[in-house]
Design a protein around this motif. Structure first.
Motif, PDB file in Angstrom:
ATOM      1  N   HIS A 443       0.835  -1.186   0.000  1.00 49.31           N
ATOM      2  CA  HIS A 443       0.000   0.000   0.000  1.00 49.31           C
ATOM      3  C   HIS A 443       0.875   1.243   0.000  1.00 49.31           C
ATOM      4  O   HIS A 443       1.985   1.255   0.524  1.00 49.31           O
ATOM      5  CB  HIS A 443      -0.906   0.013   1.240  1.00 49.31           C
ATOM      6  CG  HIS A 443      -1.959  -1.051   1.209  1.00 49.31           C
ATOM      7  ND1 HIS A 443      -3.095  -0.956   0.440  1.00 49.31           N
ATOM      8  CD2 HIS A 443      -2.048  -2.236   1.871  1.00 49.31           C
ATOM      9  CE1 HIS A 443      -3.852  -2.033   0.634  1.00 49.31           C
ATOM     10  NE2 HIS A 443      -3.233  -2.825   1.494  1.00 49.31           N
ATOM     11  N   GLU A 444       0.334   2.312  -0.560  1.00 50.10           N
ATOM     12  CA  GLU A 444       1.045   3.586  -0.533  1.00 50.10           C
ATOM     13  C   GLU A 444       1.060   4.120   0.897  1.00 50.10           C
ATOM     14  O   GLU A 444       0.056   4.108   1.597  1.00 50.10           O
ATOM     15  CB  GLU A 444       0.359   4.598  -1.452  1.00 50.10           C
ATOM     16  CG  GLU A 444       0.455   4.234  -2.930  1.00 50.10           C
ATOM     17  CD  GLU A 444      -0.152   5.310  -3.806  1.00 50.10           C
ATOM     18  OE1 GLU A 444      -0.622   6.312  -3.230  1.00 50.10           O
ATOM     19  OE2 GLU A 444      -0.168   5.134  -5.029  1.00 50.10           O
ATOM     20  N   GLY A 445       2.202   4.612   1.309  1.00 48.83           N
ATOM     21  CA  GLY A 445       2.336   5.137   2.658  1.00 48.83           C
ATOM     22  C   GLY A 445       2.743   4.117   3.697  1.00 48.83           C
ATOM     23  O   GLY A 445       2.778   4.413   4.882  1.00 48.83           O
ATOM     24  N   ASP A 446       2.987   2.862   3.280  1.00 49.97           N
ATOM     25  CA  ASP A 446       3.450   1.873   4.241  1.00 49.97           C
ATOM     26  C   ASP A 446       4.837   2.261   4.750  1.00 49.97           C
ATOM     27  O   ASP A 446       5.558   3.047   4.134  1.00 49.97           O
ATOM     28  CB  ASP A 446       3.498   0.481   3.608  1.00 49.97           C
ATOM     29  CG  ASP A 446       2.094  -0.092   3.430  1.00 49.97           C
ATOM     30  OD1 ASP A 446       1.165   0.473   4.037  1.00 49.97           O
ATOM     31  OD2 ASP A 446       1.940  -1.063   2.672  1.00 49.97           O
ATOM     32  N   ASP A 447       5.245   1.662   5.862  1.00 55.74           N
ATOM     33  CA  ASP A 447       6.534   2.009   6.475  1.00 55.74           C
ATOM     34  C   ASP A 447       7.683   1.277   5.794  1.00 55.74           C
ATOM     35  O   ASP A 447       8.490   0.613   6.434  1.00 55.74           O
ATOM     36  CB  ASP A 447       6.500   1.663   7.960  1.00 55.74           C
ATOM     37  CG  ASP A 447       5.510   2.535   8.712  1.00 55.74           C
ATOM     38  OD1 ASP A 447       5.101   3.551   8.146  1.00 55.74           O
ATOM     39  OD2 ASP A 447       5.160   2.173   9.845  1.00 55.74           O
ATOM     40  N   ASN A 448       7.748   1.399   4.469  1.00 58.80           N
ATOM     41  CA  ASN A 448       8.854   0.795   3.746  1.00 58.80           C
ATOM     42  C   ASN A 448       9.788   1.841   3.166  1.00 58.80           C
ATOM     43  O   ASN A 448      10.690   1.506   2.414  1.00 58.80           O
ATOM     44  CB  ASN A 448       8.334  -0.126   2.636  1.00 58.80           C
ATOM     45  CG  ASN A 448       7.361   0.599   1.710  1.00 58.80           C
ATOM     46  OD1 ASN A 448       7.142   1.805   1.865  1.00 58.80           O
ATOM     47  ND2 ASN A 448       6.790  -0.118   0.771  1.00 58.80           N
ATOM     48  N   GLU A 449       9.541   3.108   3.471  1.00 63.03           N
ATOM     49  CA  GLU A 449      10.435   4.157   3.016  1.00 63.03           C
ATOM     50  C   GLU A 449      11.632   4.244   3.949  1.00 63.03           C
ATOM     51  O   GLU A 449      11.541   3.949   5.139  1.00 63.03           O
ATOM     52  CB  GLU A 449       9.692   5.489   2.983  1.00 63.03           C
ATOM     53  CG  GLU A 449       9.110   5.881   4.332  1.00 63.03           C
ATOM     54  CD  GLU A 449       8.415   7.211   4.290  1.00 63.03           C
ATOM     55  OE1 GLU A 449       8.887   8.083   3.538  1.00 63.03           O
ATOM     56  OE2 GLU A 449       7.409   7.384   4.997  1.00 63.03           O
ATOM     57  N   LEU A 450      12.755   4.687   3.392  1.00 62.06           N
ATOM     58  CA  LEU A 450      13.965   4.823   4.198  1.00 62.06           C
ATOM     59  C   LEU A 450      13.960   6.156   4.926  1.00 62.06           C
ATOM     60  O   LEU A 450      13.405   7.151   4.453  1.00 62.06           O
ATOM     61  CB  LEU A 450      15.198   4.705   3.305  1.00 62.06           C
ATOM     62  CG  LEU A 450      15.418   3.355   2.622  1.00 62.06           C
ATOM     63  CD1 LEU A 450      16.663   3.403   1.750  1.00 62.06           C
ATOM     64  CD2 LEU A 450      15.518   2.228   3.639  1.00 62.06           C
ATOM     65  N   ALA A 451      14.586   6.164   6.075  1.00 62.28           N
ATOM     66  CA  ALA A 451      14.671   7.390   6.864  1.00 62.28           C
ATOM     67  C   ALA A 451      15.512   8.428   6.128  1.00 62.28           C
ATOM     68  O   ALA A 451      16.437   8.103   5.391  1.00 62.28           O
ATOM     69  CB  ALA A 451      15.277   7.092   8.233  1.00 62.28           C
ATOM     70  N   ARG A 452      15.183   9.658   6.360  1.00 64.56           N
ATOM     71  CA  ARG A 452      15.909  10.751   5.724  1.00 64.56           C
ATOM     72  C   ARG A 452      16.959  11.292   6.684  1.00 64.56           C
ATOM     73  O   ARG A 452      16.667  11.553   7.854  1.00 64.56           O
ATOM     74  CB  ARG A 452      14.945  11.871   5.349  1.00 64.56           C
ATOM     75  CG  ARG A 452      15.612  12.986   4.580  1.00 64.56           C
ATOM     76  CD  ARG A 452      14.606  14.042   4.224  1.00 64.56           C
ATOM     77  NE  ARG A 452      15.230  15.084   3.436  1.00 64.56           N
ATOM     78  CZ  ARG A 452      14.612  16.207   3.104  1.00 64.56           C
ATOM     79  NH1 ARG A 452      13.374  16.399   3.464  1.00 64.56           N
ATOM     80  NH2 ARG A 452      15.240  17.121   2.391  1.00 64.56           N
TER      81      ARG A 452
END
Length: 715
Positions: A443-452
């Motif tokens: 899903h879009e917005g899941d916690d699979n993005e990397l920290a900035r």
């Protein structure tokens, strides 16, 4: 004999043709006897080598301007997009440094305009433009007339290189290099307006750099009328490319507002949009003081130079006055250890004596250099900046104690913003349950993005060369899985998180002249890692407590579902003679107590931050807890500098005023940090629970007295 000699070559020629070989040329007739031998054929002409005198005549001096003209990539002008950002960065850094050093709250206006390629042609759209005009206005102390040409049109000219104190600029290259790049790409001069006071005329200059001599060329200078009472305005026309997103001018302005909450920034992009970043703190940071070099931070060549340049007449006096942390008694001990007389002239110490003195100085135990030369941001200011620009659920900040590398003091600060805010959770709840997905989809917005990772050095954002920076390497080396955050090997942690790291030092060890990455020193890496671990521990405590709170909330909801039924059943058993409200309040108090209510109250009652986490902010749907920034502070009436480009005039010229775009989600307005321990909703709820608990405890004590009397009667 003659017929035989003529017939011999023919069969030989036929044999050559039959064999497929080329026909040989007839041999030259032999010279007659007694004739002189023919002269040999001339050999091929070879170029004559140059002599030492000719090579010596071609040697000439190379100015620093000529060197950087051919190697402009070393200064950060690799490509048009990066060149536009570098020019803005250098001008803004100088404006902030000058205002802080003069004791004035910084106020800076940055304006980008597209320039038409031909005369009379309309300006192209920003996405297609290749030429821009960068204008930076500050209302600081201004520049005296004699120094304006050298500051803006001479490389390696400045006041910050030879002093040991924290400042954004270091080498005296930045703004003059931006003007040189504009001169190379467009041929246009740098235009400067500066004024040092209300009763002093404003000076207008147009300057260029003589690259052969590294000297300024003044094309025009005059006195003009300027609406600003004090300050400096610089305008540079250059080739560039404007594009929003990461590593853009827009991002640089947002990051600058986070690290400098005491500054007011106004940004007008090429599209005409105006973004105002208000001042969050109405106080200037503690001004750093200049210190003397520490003996551990020098080398033998520097010591020899200092021995020749010192004004001291004695060697012991030189050691105690030209260095920090060296007392007179310590200086005499160094001289005795090096077998040198303390009253010897410093200029006479050379060769083996100087080398022996250097080894003794390095072997002597000394205190660390003083740290009043640094001006760190501070936990409250970091929290104010993060809370203003990044929307999240948890914020924290850490400032490490001062440390030393190569004799230079430095301070590491770290901050962390986690989550997307309660508004995101409410929107997800309204959207309903997510549809099932096939394997591999998400899903879009899941916690699979990397920290900035947001990197700073002396309050200046570092937006390029992230992988070669010691800050980013320390983030990768930190084991974030220990704090409840997922992380892949060799990658930053995953999830909605922004990591803030700042290094404050008198001399930041950059990897190149463009000042884009911090060199990898063991001392620096260690301090960054320790600061990140402290932030990670606080984040882990927050995540564990939130998880436990969700679990207890589920239990409490289950209890509350049956309380109504229990009250109704008790009323029936009593034949309708029962105080329903009183019994219900007592059962609710018992449910709150059994689900950690009293324990949570004890944690929230601590004075050191929300739920016992120092220098942190927690955002919940019920309110905000911690060192929360208040509303934006009003402009001080004591500020004498009236803006030449006011926000209203800027809005009329470039379009409507917009709020700053955030880094993660949407930003918030804010001001001076104030301590707020609990939200009003939580305070009311906690007080109500305490009152009910007290009433529930008081009733059993009242019933205990008759029981004691009854036991006494039996006896």
């Amino acid at each position: 004999m003659t017929t035989k000699t003529k017939s011999k070559p023919k069969p030989a020629a036929k044999a050559h043709v039959a064999a497929g070989k080329p026909h040989a040329a007839p041999a030259a007739p032999a010279p007659p006897a007694g004739a002189p031998a023919p002269a040999p054929a001339p050999a091929a002409h070879k170029p004559k080598g140059r002599s030492a005198e000719e090579m010596g005549q071609q040697q000439r001096e190379i100015s620093v301007s000529e060197f950087f003209t051919k190697n402009r990539h070393l200064l950060g002008f690799d490509n048009p997009r990066k060149a536009l950002l570098t020019a803005v960065k250098e001008a803004v850094d100088n404006a902030l440094d000058a205002s802080e050093e003069a004791g004035i709250l910084p106020e800076v206006v940055v304006k980008l305009e597209t320039v038409p390629e031909g005369d009379g042609a309309p300006p192209p759209p920003p996405s297609q433009a290749t030429r821009f005009r960068v204008t930076v206005i500050d209302y600081g102390p201004g520049i005296v007339r004699q120094q304006i040409p050298r500051i803006f049109a001479k490389l390696l000219y400045g006041s910050k290189f030879h002093r040991l104190r924290m400042s954004r600029g270091q080498q005296g290259i930045g703004i003059s290099a931006a003007g040189m790049y504009g001169q190379l790409t467009t041929g246009k001069p740098v235009k400067i307006i500066s004024r040092t006071g209300q009763h002093v005329p404003a000076h207008y200059f147009e300057v260029q750099i003589d690259t052969k001599k590294n000297e300024p060329l003044i094309l025009e200078k005059k006195e003009i009328e300027w609406e600003s009472h004090r300050g400096t305005q610089v305008s540079i026309e250059l080739e560039g490319r404007y594009q929003k997103g990461r590593a853009s001018v827009d991002e640089y302005m947002e990051l600058t507002s986070i690290a400098n909450p005491h500054a007011k920034l106004t940004y007008i992009n090429p599209e005409g949009e105006t973004k105002v970043y208000p001042r969050m703190i109405a106080e200037l940071p503690e001004p750093p003081r200049e210190i003397k070099p520490h003996p551990y931070g020098i080398e033998l060549g520097m010591l020899l130079k200092m021995l020749q340049d010192t004004k001291s007449h004695w060697l012991s006096g030189f050691l105690s006055t030209d260095f920090s942390r060296v007392s007179a008694q310590t200086a005499e001990g160094m001289c005795k250890a090096a077998d040198l007389h303390p009253h010897r002239r410093p200029k006479d110490v050379k060769g083996a004596d100087a080398e022996r003195l250097y080894k003794c100085v390095q072997a002597t135990k000394l205190m660390a250099p003083p740290t009043n030369c640094l001006s760190p941001i501070g936990e409250k200011a970091i929290l104010a900046g993060l809370y203003k620009q990044i929307k999240g659920e948890f914020y924290t900040a850490v400032t490490r104690p001062p440390a030393v590398y190569r004799g230079n003091p430095f301070v590491i600060e770290a901050g962390l913003a986690f989550g997307r805010g309660p508004e995101h959770a409410a929107a997800q709840a309204q959207a309903g349950p997510k549809k099932p997905l096939a394997e591999g989809e998400s899903h879009e917005g899941d916690d699979n993005e990397l920290a900035r990772v947001i990197r700073f050095a002396n309050r200046v954002p570092l937006v390029y060369q992230q992988s070669s920076c010691a800050t980013f390497k320390s983030v990768l080396d930190t084991t974030w899985r220990n704090y409840g955050v997922s992380q892949s090997r060799g990658a930053p942690p995953a999830g909605p998180m922004a990591i803030f790291v700042h290094m404050a030092s008198v001399w930041v060890p950059f990897t190149s002249e463009s000042k884009e990455a911090i060199a990898d020193y063991d001392e620096i890496r260690k301090e960054i890692t320790l600061a990140l671990r402290e932030c990670g521990r606080r984040l882990g405590m927050f995540l564990k407590r939130r998880e436990r709170a969700h679990h207890e909330l589920k239990r409490r909801n289950i209890f509350e579902l049956y309380i109504e039924e229990v009250v109704a059943a008790c009323k029936r058993l009593k034949g309708g003679k029962l105080a329903e409200k009183k019994l219900k309040d007592q059962l609710l108090a018992i449910a709150a107590k059994r689900t950690g209510g009293q324990k949570t109250d004890e944690l929230t009652d601590k004075e050191a931050g929300p739920e016992g986490l120092p220098h942190s902010i927690i955002v919940t749907p019920e309110g905000v807890e911690g060192e929360v920034p208040a509303e934006p502070v009003a402009e001080l009436a004591a500020e004498p500098a009236a803006p030449a480009v006011s926000p209203s005039a800027v809005a009329e010229e470039g379009g409507g005023t917009k709020t700053p775009s955030p880094l993660v989600g949407e930003g918030r307005g804010g001001g001076t940090p104030t301590t707020v321990r609990q939200s009003p909703a939580r305070q009311e709820k906690a007080s109500a629970v305490k009152k009910v608990a007290k009433s529930a405890k008081a009733k059993p004590k009242a019933k205990a007295k008759p029981k004691a009397k009854a036991k006494g009667r039996k006896r």
